[in-house]
Write an enzyme that holds these catalytic residues in place. Structure first.
Site, PDB file in Angstrom:
ATOM      1  CE  LYS A  64      -3.914  -1.798   2.690  1.00 55.76           C
ATOM      2  NZ  LYS A  64      -4.942  -1.552   1.667  1.00 55.76           N
TER       3      LYS A  64
ATOM      4  NE  ARG B 244     -10.855  -9.517  -2.190  1.00 53.53           N
ATOM      5  CZ  ARG B 244     -11.159  -8.600  -3.094  1.00 53.53           C
ATOM      6  NH1 ARG B 244     -11.444  -8.957  -4.340  1.00 53.53           N
ATOM      7  NH2 ARG B 244     -11.188  -7.317  -2.763  1.00 53.53           N
TER       8      ARG B 244
HETATM    9  N1  BES Z   1      -8.082  -3.709   4.362  1.00 51.49           N
HETATM   10  C1  BES Z   1      -8.254  -3.285   3.034  1.00 51.49           C
HETATM   11  C2  BES Z   1      -9.571  -2.557   2.806  1.00 51.49           C
HETATM   12  C3  BES Z   1      -9.753  -1.217   3.469  1.00 51.49           C
HETATM   13  C4  BES Z   1      -9.556  -0.051   2.755  1.00 51.49           C
HETATM   14  C5  BES Z   1     -10.188  -1.128   4.771  1.00 51.49           C
HETATM   15  C6  BES Z   1      -9.764   1.171   3.366  1.00 51.49           C
HETATM   16  C7  BES Z   1     -10.382   0.091   5.376  1.00 51.49           C
HETATM   17  C8  BES Z   1     -10.173   1.241   4.680  1.00 51.49           C
HETATM   18  C9  BES Z   1      -8.242  -4.483   2.093  1.00 51.49           C
HETATM   19  O1  BES Z   1      -7.476  -5.569   2.481  1.00 51.49           O
HETATM   20  C10 BES Z   1      -7.673  -4.006   0.800  1.00 51.49           C
HETATM   21  O2  BES Z   1      -6.564  -3.589   0.795  1.00 51.49           O
HETATM   22  N2  BES Z   1      -8.457  -4.086  -0.260  1.00 51.49           N
HETATM   23  C11 BES Z   1      -8.042  -3.638  -1.535  1.00 51.49           C
HETATM   24  C12 BES Z   1      -8.552  -4.618  -2.552  1.00 51.49           C
HETATM   25  C13 BES Z   1      -8.055  -4.376  -3.931  1.00 51.49           C
HETATM   26  C14 BES Z   1      -6.595  -4.722  -4.015  1.00 51.49           C
HETATM   27  C15 BES Z   1      -8.850  -5.215  -4.893  1.00 51.49           C
HETATM   28  C16 BES Z   1      -8.634  -2.270  -1.784  1.00 51.49           C
HETATM   29  O3  BES Z   1      -9.798  -2.041  -1.396  1.00 51.49           O
HETATM   30  O4  BES Z   1      -7.951  -1.423  -2.316  1.00 51.49           O
HETATM   31 ZN    ZN Z   2      -5.446  -5.447   1.912  1.00 48.13          ZN
END
Ligand code: BES
Ligand code: ZN
Ligand code: ZN
Length: 493
Positions: free
Chosen positions: A272, A346
């Protein structure tokens, strides 16, 4: 902090502060008598627009001449017609936030007669206790000076015979929420899968909940490879936590709650950006909602069997981390092509949901900070709700209306499934950017089989944002999951 009902008339109360909800369209006998006590001040304030009674407003009057109380706190209650328990909870919360920095020892809250007295008492209790937690446990200042000792509930709540039961219910639900918040707020260096499992064990001991924790050997033996794959980049091994509340008959199929327990989500090799990455310590909020719900369910002695499942991992990049392109053989036997290691929630939920199906449950609800796409869709007010069963959908909505934790349904149409079609495996773990919350839910659906199932994506509501009721973790989901189980138990009302 003791909360109790007192027979004192509001205008005879002698404590430090008295909080009175006042409507925008305040009228009638009460308005007249209140204004008479304080010399027509409300009329005057309304006239100058300093005070309108809108929800969120509050004003302190010092040593009001016609009353015996040190401070009168007027809290805006909004329009009479839209007054309900959720408004009561949030104005009690606001009132307490307004006074809690001062050294007041005795405070009172006036229950208005517009809502069911028992439910109002519960809501006030919840609001007060929720407001008492700040999420700043790591500040070393001494906060004992500002602890309110007694809160008296005055007014309409008196008519209720079983009032203590309502206070107790409010206390259980709100304290369970606060303990969930406390765990969510723990940073990654203080909370990892092993420590989360220890927390679960502590809770189980304290509240008489059955607990079983799987470490690496059991995860391997049972083929929880998707959980293992996410955890493999971290030095902290994964855990799978199973909590069991035995409130019903031994052979009665359980209600199952599944919570995403990513103690820190860096994204893994699909790292990230640094911006706001610290917020990813709350990627265990779903897990904590399940922990808190089980705590409340046990304390409320719900006569149902309830199982809580928590796959707990830390998602970090390293020489051992899973790579984009890797293929996982999940516990269900289905294969997953990992396109993005940041879509880890997921993956761990896939194995946990598959495990849930082996329990032959009445229904399953999973809750997870799953997608940024859900935040884009619904912002920070409502969590996304996905259901494959209309009746279960209705039940969850009913629970959520009682707790004020707002949900909004999103679809599960089969057309969305194609987004996660893989060339080389049964599915891939991400689709295109469009409809990301939905494709994540479609991914989960691959692992629920024929179970009645709902999925709550709480990514946008895990933390308070500026202007909301506090800071840090909200504890979203604890009360709604507990309420759902309470509603299933027909022996309670
Ligand atoms: N934990 C994150 C989702 C999240 C985002 C929670 C903002 C709280 C606030 C999750 O694991 C994630 O990173 N999801 C990605 C998925 C993507 C790579 C398809 C996302 O939402 O960017
Ligand atoms: Zn994630
Ligand atoms: Zn995550």
């Amino acid at each position: 902090m003791k909360i109790r009902v007192t027979t004192t008339e509001w205008d005879r109360y002698e404590g430090d502060v008295l909080a009175i909800p006042v409507f925008e369209d305040e009228a009638g006998e009460f308005a007249a008598s209140l204004d008479a006590k304080i010399g027509g001040l409300i009329e005057e304030l309304k006239g100058t627009q300093e005070w309108t009674g809108r929800q969120g407003e509050s004003t302190i009057l010092y040593r009001p001449a016609g009353l015996k109380v040190g401070r009168l706190l007027l809290v805006g209650a909004g329009k009479r017609a839209s007054f309900n328990v959720n408004v009561v909870r949030s104005i009690a919360n606001l009132a307490f936030r307004r006074i809690k920095g001062s050294s007041f020892k005795r405070a009172a809250f006036l229950c208005r007669d517009e809502v069911d007295p028992g439910r109002a008492v519960q809501a006030v209790t919840e609001g007060l206790i929720l407001a008492s937690y700040d999420g700043d446990d790591y500040k070393t200042e001494d906060k004992s000076r500002t602890l309110v000792e007694e809160i008296h509930l005055l007014g309409k709540c008196l008519d209720e015979s079983a009032v203590d039961r309502h206070i107790e219910r409010g206390e259980i639900l709100a304290y369970a929420t606060n303990s969930a918040r406390r765990i969510i707020n723990e940073p990654g260096n203080r909370m990892n899968p092993r420590l989360l499992a220890e927390k679960a064990q502590e809770l189980s001991e304290k509240y008489g909940i059955g607990v079983e924790v799987w470490g690496e050997p059991e995860l391997k033996k049972n083929g929880m490879n998707a959980v293992m794959a996410v955890a493999q980049g971290s030095d902290e091994p994964a855990r799978f936590i199973i909590l069991r509340h035995q409130g019903g008959a031994g052979n009665e199929p359980p209600i199952v709650f599944v919570g995403k327990g990513v103690t820190f989500d860096s994204g893994g090799l699909s790292l990230k950006p640094a911006q706001s990455m610290e917020e990813m310590k709350s990627d265990k909020a779903g897990a904590c909602a399940v922990l808190g719900a089980l705590q409340a369910i046990a304390q409320l002695r719900v006569k149902k069997n309830v199982v809580g499942l928590i796959p707990a991992v830390e998602n970090l990049p390293s020489g051992r981390a899973q790579r984009p392109g890797d293929v996982i053989h999940s516990m269900s036997g289905k294969t997953i092509e990992v396109i993005n290691t940041d879509a880890e929630g997921r993956l761990i939920l896939a194995d946990a949901l598959h495990y849930a199906s082996s329990l032959n449950p009445q229904f399953v609800v999973d809750i997870a900070t799953l997608t940024g796409a859900c935040v884009v869709a619904l912002g920070h007010v409502r969590a996304g709700l996905f259901c494959n069963d209309e009746d279960l959908f209705q039940r969850i909505m009913r629970a959520s209306e009682q707790t004020g934790e707002k949900l909004w349904r999103l679809p599960l149409d089969d057309e969305y499934r194609k987004e996660i079609r893989s060339e080389i495996a049964d599915m891939k773990n991400v689709g295109s950017r469009s409809g990301g919350a939905i494709t994540a839910a479609k991914f989960l659906q691959e692992f629920v089989g024929s179970m009645r199932w709902c999925h709550i994506d709480m990514a946008g509501v895990d933390l308070f944002k500026d202007g909301q009721e506090g800071k840090g973790a909200t504890g979203f989901g604890v009360r709604t999951l507990a309420q759902l189980a309470l509603d299933e138990d027909f022996s309670t009302d």
